[in-house]
Design an enzyme around this catalytic site. Structure first.
Site, PDB file in Angstrom:
ATOM      1  CE  LYS A  84      -5.203   8.058  -5.137  1.00 33.20           C
ATOM      2  NZ  LYS A  84      -5.696   8.870  -6.262  1.00 33.20           N
ATOM      3  CB  SER A 157      -7.226   7.022  -8.968  1.00 39.52           C
ATOM      4  OG  SER A 157      -6.106   7.083  -8.136  1.00 39.52           O
ATOM      5  CB  SER A 181      -8.713  10.210  -9.447  1.00 38.46           C
ATOM      6  OG  SER A 181      -8.511   9.452 -10.610  1.00 38.46           O
TER       7      SER A 181
END
Length: 468
Positions: A84, A157, A181
């Protein structure tokens, strides 16, 4: 080669690792295959913020060279995964979904990235996320698409990590969860998501949204794979004094198809109020499955979450305001309106109000942890309604109470710091995935992996993939 080339991209992480270890396929071949797939599909999915192709191929070649001499760094050796874009990777920018950071190149790895490298993992690239990991994407960024149906929400997210994992653009990914998220994208994209206990994973080198709420975790195609990834990144880190000192167990050591001795709590009222029929049916099927595996299902009454859900926004806002003090308000023009508004809300909260929030949060955490003295796990929905259409999610702010309803089963466990596992549990009539959530006591991630693996041994939802 013992498997069809057309199926390689949907292997589970553990399967890919076994093929590499047995030299039935090379890490370089798998990495090149996934990079080609990213090139072919991600122009539509937008799951990656940055693809690190040259670096990934070099890592894969290095992994193969070690494999050829009998060296294996562990269960991730040579396996291509995604990171991420909150996590620093040396030599690459960490945009965090923001224009203000998109060209700032990191001069060191986040601790979790270094641990992945030490374990021989191949880092394909950095997955896309909302601005600063809050609720909306920056206006200049094209949001990830749900690979099952582009008209549906891919989650929040960590949606890039969820979409990439579901679409066969990586074998697993790192993600983070501050209010839901990991869980919403895992549910929406039909993958398995593991949010560990707060502090179990170092946050050093990971961009903050709200540090006391931020949990770094994993997404994968199975509970086993999620446990493998967590085992690689978990553990104390001197660079992060909030990381926990407790040793990291082997999360796969207790896996068995027999769940006798486990008590799984269910609150029938909490799990059904305003919950759609498809999600309730998936929960009922999961209860039968866990019972068949030998677990004892126990009716409980979960503490009321209304105040905790209401407190999450101001708690997050004041911590976000501190996290962004180096760039906000001086570079306010580069912020999207949603993230800017939450930071402004943080400035408006008084010390008295914040202290009251902290006291209520401490009490709620204690109430939840007390439950796990009588049960081992808690079973809940991830959200009260199956994946939302993009049309409906775009009008959330115009529907009073809908945001709080959406957060009912997620943000309380960020406020309490408890670990959770999201499992694919079925499909809606429209063919979209439905997610289920297991919650455990602090540091009981091994129990989550055990229960998740057992559930997936008798269900096939996690073997379903979107059609490219």
């Amino acid at each position: 080669m013992t498997v069809k080339a057309t199926s390689l991209h949907y292997l589970e992480l553990a399967e890919a690792a076994t093929l590499i270890r047995n030299r039935e396929i090379s890490s370089y071949e798998l990495t090149r295959l996934l990079l080609e797939r990213i090139t072919a599909l991600d122009g539509e999915l937008h799951s990656y913020a940055l693809v690190m192709a040259d670096a990934a191929l070099a890592q894969a070649e290095a992994a193969d060279a070690e494999t050829a001499t009998g060296i294996s760094r562990g269960p991730l050796h040579g396996v291509p995964i995604a990171i991420k874009d909150l996590c620093q990777v040396k030599g690459f920018p960490t945009g965090a979904g923001m224009t203000v950071h998109q060209h700032v190149v990191s001069d060191e790895d986040a601790t979790i990235v270094q641990r992945l490298k030490d374990g021989g993992a191949v880092l394909l690239g950095k997955s896309q996320l909302t601005e600063g990991a809050y609720s909306d994407h920056h206006p200049s960024i094209t949001p990830p698409r749900n690979p099952w149906n582009a008209g549906y929400w891919p989650g929040i997210s960590s949606s890039g990590s969820g979409a990439a994992t579901a679409a066969g653009l990586c074998y697993g990914s790192l993600a983070s969860d501050t209010g839901g998220s990991i869980r919403w994208p895992a549910a929406a994209n039909g993958v398995t998501g593991l949010k560990p206990t707060w502090g179990r994973v170092s946050r050093y080198g990971v961009f903050e949204l709200a540090p006391s709420l931020d949990h770094v975790g994993t997404m994968a195609r199975s509970a086993v794979d999620a446990g493998i990834l967590l085992g690689a990144i978990a553990g104390n880190d001197p660079k992060d004094p909030t990381s926990l000192l407790e040793p990291v167990p082997n999360y796969l050591a207790t896996i068995t198809d027999d769940l006798r001795g486990l008590r799984i709590g269910v609150d029938p009222a909490w799990n059904s109020i305003d919950v759609d029929a498809g999600t309730q049916a998936a929960l009922a099927e999961a209860i039968r499955a866990f019972s068949d595996l030998g677990a004892e299902m126990v009716n409980i009454q979960f503490p009321d979450v209304a105040q905790t859900v209401a407190d999450w926004v101001p708690n997050c806002a004041i911590e976000a305001a501190v996290a962004h003090k180096a760039t906000y308000p001086e570079q306010k023009s580069q912020y999207g309106s949603v993230l800017a508004s939450v930071i402004e809300a943080g400035y408006a909260i008084s010390a008295m109000e914040y202290q009251e929030i902290l006291l209520r949060r401490m009490a709620f955490r204690g109430h939840v942890q007390r439950l796990f003295h009588t049960i081992n796990l808690l079973l809940t929905p991830v959200q009260p309604f199956a994946p939302l259409t993009l049309t409906r999610i775009q009008t959330l702010g115009e529907q009073p109470g809908l945001i709080a309803m959406l957060q009912r089963y997620t943000c309380p466990f960020d406020m309490s710091g408890h670990p959770t596992l999201t499992l694919p549990g079925g499909f809606t009539q429209a063919g979209m995935p439905i997610g289920l959530q297991l919650v455990a006591g602090h540091l009981d991630e091994a129990v989550l992996v055990r229960a998740g693996a057992a559930f997936q041994s008798i269900s096939a939802w996690h073997h379903c993939h979107p059609v490219a």
